[in-house]
Design a protein around this motif. Structure first.
Motif, PDB file in Angstrom:
ATOM      1  N   ALA A 166       0.791  -1.228   0.000  1.00  0.00           N
ATOM      2  CA  ALA A 166       0.000   0.000   0.000  1.00  0.00           C
ATOM      3  C   ALA A 166       0.829   1.287   0.000  1.00  0.00           C
ATOM      4  N   PRO A 167       1.847   1.436   0.867  1.00  0.00           N
ATOM      5  CA  PRO A 167       2.611   2.685   0.840  1.00  0.00           C
ATOM      6  C   PRO A 167       3.243   2.963  -0.525  1.00  0.00           C
ATOM      7  N   ALA A 168       3.797   1.917  -1.160  1.00  0.00           N
ATOM      8  CA  ALA A 168       4.412   2.089  -2.467  1.00  0.00           C
ATOM      9  C   ALA A 168       3.379   2.457  -3.524  1.00  0.00           C
ATOM     10  N   LEU A 169       2.210   1.833  -3.486  1.00  0.00           N
ATOM     11  CA  LEU A 169       1.169   2.134  -4.464  1.00  0.00           C
ATOM     12  C   LEU A 169       0.690   3.571  -4.328  1.00  0.00           C
ATOM     13  N   ILE A 170       0.567   4.049  -3.103  1.00  0.00           N
ATOM     14  CA  ILE A 170       0.149   5.437  -2.888  1.00  0.00           C
ATOM     15  C   ILE A 170       1.233   6.395  -3.354  1.00  0.00           C
ATOM     16  N   ALA A 171       2.486   6.079  -3.044  1.00  0.00           N
ATOM     17  CA  ALA A 171       3.592   6.925  -3.497  1.00  0.00           C
ATOM     18  C   ALA A 171       3.633   7.000  -5.016  1.00  0.00           C
ATOM     19  N   LEU A 172       3.286   5.907  -5.689  1.00  0.00           N
ATOM     20  CA  LEU A 172       3.312   5.832  -7.146  1.00  0.00           C
ATOM     21  C   LEU A 172       2.019   6.335  -7.782  1.00  0.00           C
ATOM     22  N   ASP A 173       1.116   6.877  -6.966  1.00  0.00           N
ATOM     23  CA  ASP A 173      -0.133   7.492  -7.436  1.00  0.00           C
ATOM     24  C   ASP A 173      -1.028   6.470  -8.146  1.00  0.00           C
ATOM     25  N   ALA A 174      -1.114   5.282  -7.604  1.00  0.00           N
ATOM     26  CA  ALA A 174      -1.909   4.212  -8.206  1.00  0.00           C
ATOM     27  C   ALA A 174      -3.401   4.415  -7.975  1.00  0.00           C
ATOM     28  N   LYS A 175      -4.176   3.740  -8.807  1.00  0.00           N
ATOM     29  CA  LYS A 175      -5.621   3.654  -8.622  1.00  0.00           C
ATOM     30  C   LYS A 175      -6.007   2.185  -8.522  1.00  0.00           C
ATOM     31  N   ILE A 176      -7.042   1.920  -7.754  1.00  0.00           N
ATOM     32  CA  ILE A 176      -7.521   0.566  -7.561  1.00  0.00           C
ATOM     33  C   ILE A 176      -8.884   0.444  -8.218  1.00  0.00           C
ATOM     34  N   ARG A 177      -8.993  -0.475  -9.169  1.00  0.00           N
ATOM     35  CA  ARG A 177     -10.259  -0.689  -9.856  1.00  0.00           C
ATOM     36  C   ARG A 177     -11.028  -1.784  -9.148  1.00  0.00           C
ATOM     37  N   VAL A 178     -12.235  -1.460  -8.771  1.00  0.00           N
ATOM     38  CA  VAL A 178     -13.109  -2.357  -8.017  1.00  0.00           C
ATOM     39  C   VAL A 178     -14.276  -2.751  -8.904  1.00  0.00           C
ATOM     40  N   PHE A 179     -14.699  -4.013  -8.818  1.00  0.00           N
ATOM     41  CA  PHE A 179     -15.853  -4.462  -9.594  1.00  0.00           C
ATOM     42  C   PHE A 179     -16.961  -4.936  -8.665  1.00  0.00           C
ATOM     43  N   GLY A 180     -18.189  -4.459  -8.954  1.00  0.00           N
ATOM     44  CA  GLY A 180     -19.348  -4.845  -8.169  1.00  0.00           C
ATOM     45  C   GLY A 180     -20.569  -5.014  -9.042  1.00  0.00           C
ATOM     46  N   ALA A 181     -21.726  -5.125  -8.403  1.00  0.00           N
ATOM     47  CA  ALA A 181     -22.969  -5.350  -9.135  1.00  0.00           C
ATOM     48  C   ALA A 181     -23.294  -4.210 -10.084  1.00  0.00           C
ATOM     49  N   SER A 182     -22.830  -3.015  -9.754  1.00  0.00           N
ATOM     50  CA  SER A 182     -23.100  -1.843 -10.598  1.00  0.00           C
ATOM     51  C   SER A 182     -22.015  -1.600 -11.628  1.00  0.00           C
ATOM     52  N   GLY A 183     -21.069  -2.502 -11.724  1.00  0.00           N
ATOM     53  CA  GLY A 183     -19.976  -2.352 -12.677  1.00  0.00           C
ATOM     54  C   GLY A 183     -18.679  -1.972 -11.992  1.00  0.00           C
ATOM     55  N   SER A 184     -17.768  -1.362 -12.751  1.00  0.00           N
ATOM     56  CA  SER A 184     -16.447  -1.016 -12.232  1.00  0.00           C
ATOM     57  C   SER A 184     -16.406   0.431 -11.735  1.00  0.00           C
ATOM     58  N   GLU A 203     -11.592  -1.873   6.707  1.00  0.00           N
ATOM     59  CA  GLU A 203     -10.518  -0.881   6.699  1.00  0.00           C
ATOM     60  C   GLU A 203     -10.218  -0.370   5.292  1.00  0.00           C
ATOM     61  N   TYR A 204     -11.152  -0.544   4.381  1.00  0.00           N
ATOM     62  CA  TYR A 204     -10.921  -0.118   3.007  1.00  0.00           C
ATOM     63  C   TYR A 204     -12.253   0.263   2.363  1.00  0.00           C
ATOM     64  N   ASP A 205     -12.167   1.052   1.287  1.00  0.00           N
ATOM     65  CA  ASP A 205     -13.345   1.524   0.573  1.00  0.00           C
ATOM     66  C   ASP A 205     -13.829   0.438  -0.375  1.00  0.00           C
ATOM     67  N   LEU A 206     -14.516  -0.525   0.197  1.00  0.00           N
ATOM     68  CA  LEU A 206     -14.987  -1.678  -0.554  1.00  0.00           C
ATOM     69  C   LEU A 206     -16.309  -2.119   0.063  1.00  0.00           C
ATOM     70  N   LYS A 207     -17.301  -2.397  -0.782  1.00  0.00           N
ATOM     71  CA  LYS A 207     -18.578  -2.888  -0.285  1.00  0.00           C
ATOM     72  C   LYS A 207     -18.518  -4.412  -0.166  1.00  0.00           C
ATOM     73  N   PRO A 208     -19.408  -5.002   0.648  1.00  0.00           N
ATOM     74  CA  PRO A 208     -19.374  -6.460   0.825  1.00  0.00           C
ATOM     75  C   PRO A 208     -19.519  -7.240  -0.476  1.00  0.00           C
ATOM     76  N   ASN A 209     -20.193  -6.652  -1.469  1.00  0.00           N
ATOM     77  CA  ASN A 209     -20.395  -7.356  -2.739  1.00  0.00           C
ATOM     78  C   ASN A 209     -19.536  -6.784  -3.855  1.00  0.00           C
ATOM     79  N   GLU A 210     -18.357  -6.267  -3.494  1.00  0.00           N
ATOM     80  CA  GLU A 210     -17.389  -5.776  -4.466  1.00  0.00           C
ATOM     81  C   GLU A 210     -16.073  -6.530  -4.311  1.00  0.00           C
ATOM     82  N   ILE A 211     -15.309  -6.574  -5.404  1.00  0.00           N
ATOM     83  CA  ILE A 211     -14.030  -7.283  -5.420  1.00  0.00           C
ATOM     84  C   ILE A 211     -12.976  -6.369  -6.027  1.00  0.00           C
ATOM     85  N   VAL A 212     -11.773  -6.358  -5.449  1.00  0.00           N
ATOM     86  CA  VAL A 212     -10.653  -5.659  -6.075  1.00  0.00           C
ATOM     87  C   VAL A 212     -10.286  -6.406  -7.351  1.00  0.00           C
TER      88      VAL A 212
END
Length: 328
Positions: A166-184, A203-212
């Motif tokens: 996580a620290p490296a991904l934030i330093a590198l300005d990464a984005k995390i694509r999440v997929f759920g019932a409403s799409g990505s 501890e993360y911005d993820l709904k119970p029915n979403e997947i990284v």
């Protein structure tokens, strides 16, 4: 272990359809290095386990000079470390993955799993929850064994975020694509991690029915980056403090910087103060130390973890120096 249903979908749509609407009803299985032990310890008792290992869309590493790096959430730490492009342009990620120090976990543990693992706080792992209370309502962390807990952002929950990447991904300005019932949807890595306010939160911005689904990182050619971790031992262990750095240089001068501390707060801790102290400067031992001091200026250590302030300061200093030298 409590019994549960087991499903192994082959598409992301099937997987999302099998997930519940409440945390704990179902769990997602990827590498399983954290989840299976959590089930055995009754930290979670899902009615259904959804294995996503067969979903090809979540696999693989791709790179484009124009759009950058795409890492599937099922990519293992070993795959990440062995990728030629990652080793060349994103050494902060390689250094972070290498720090896990277990070939078994590196070969099984996934990038998505690393981001979504639960806190390693021993109160949480022993069933006392994210906000552990004693019989009289006292805060067990504040009055107990808190030597491995947070020194920043610890006014509520005081565990530390356990993610290596996580620290490296934030330093590198990464984005995390999440997929759920409403799409990505895409979430900035910096905003993906959150401090829970109640026991039912994660501890993360993820709904119970979403997947990284995947991680997207901008091109890093010319961005000098590195990760530096401080541990008690060389064998498998979680860091006492870590720092990840990404520097955009103009000659020998820092044009811009993204500096992130790890394992010292409930979320990976980006330090704007340290970035300000470093920007416009030529990197030297003294300049790196001043940035390290700025990174922990707001630290509020607990009764037994004051030593982590010095470790975090030094980790930031050494990560800056390592990044300025090319991250090697």
């Amino acid at each position: 272990m409590k019994g549960f249903e087991y499903a192994s979908p082959t598409t992301k749509e099937q997987a999302v359809g099998l997930l519940g609407s409440q945390w704990g009803e179902t769990e997602v299985l990827a590498g399983g290095t954290d989840l299976l032990s959590s089930i055995k310890d009754y930290l979670t008792t899902p009615k259904r386990l959804v294995n996503i290992k067969e979903i090809k869309e979540f696999q693989g590493i791709k790179f484009s000079p124009t759009t950058g790096l795409r890492i599937g959430s099922l990519v293992t730490l070993a795959e990440l470390m062995d990728n030629t492009t990652v080793k060349k342009d994103y050494p902060a990620l390689v250094l972070a993955a290498d720090g896990v120090r277990s070939q078994q976990i590196q070969s099984m543990g996934t990038v998505g799993g690393d981001l979504c693992q639960r806190p390693r706080c021993w109160y949480f792992r022993n069933g006392f929850g994210l906000f552990p209370k004693g019989d009289k309502g006292e805060n067990l962390v504040l009055e107990g064994e808190n030597q491995y807990h947070a020194i920043l952002g610890n006014s509520g929950a005081a565990f530390v975020n356990p993610s290596s990447l996580a620290p490296a991904l934030i330093a590198l300005d990464a984005k995390i694509r999440v997929f759920g019932a409403s799409g990505s949807r895409e979430v900035e890595a910096e905003k993906f991690f959150v401090t829970p306010k109640s026991e039912g939160d994660r501890e993360y911005d993820l709904k119970p029915n979403e997947i990284v689904a995947e991680i997207l990182i901008p091109p890093a050619s010319g961005i000098r980056n590195a990760t530096y971790e401080v541990r008690e031992k060389e064998a498998l262990d979680w860091p006492l403090a870590a720092a990840a750095v990404a520097l955009k240089m103009n000659g020998k001068t820092v044009q811009s910087a993204r500096l992130v501390l790890g394992h010292v707060a409930p979320i990976p801790w980006r330090s704007m103060e340290a970035e300000k102290a470093l920007t416009g400067k030529t990197v030297s031992e003294d300049v790196a130390m001043e940035a390290g001091k700025a990174a922990v200026a707001g630290a509020k250590p607990l009764s037994k973890n004051g030593y982590k302030v010095q470790l975090a300061r030094v980790a930031m200093k050494r990560a800056i120096l390592q990044a300025a030298q090319g991250g090697a």
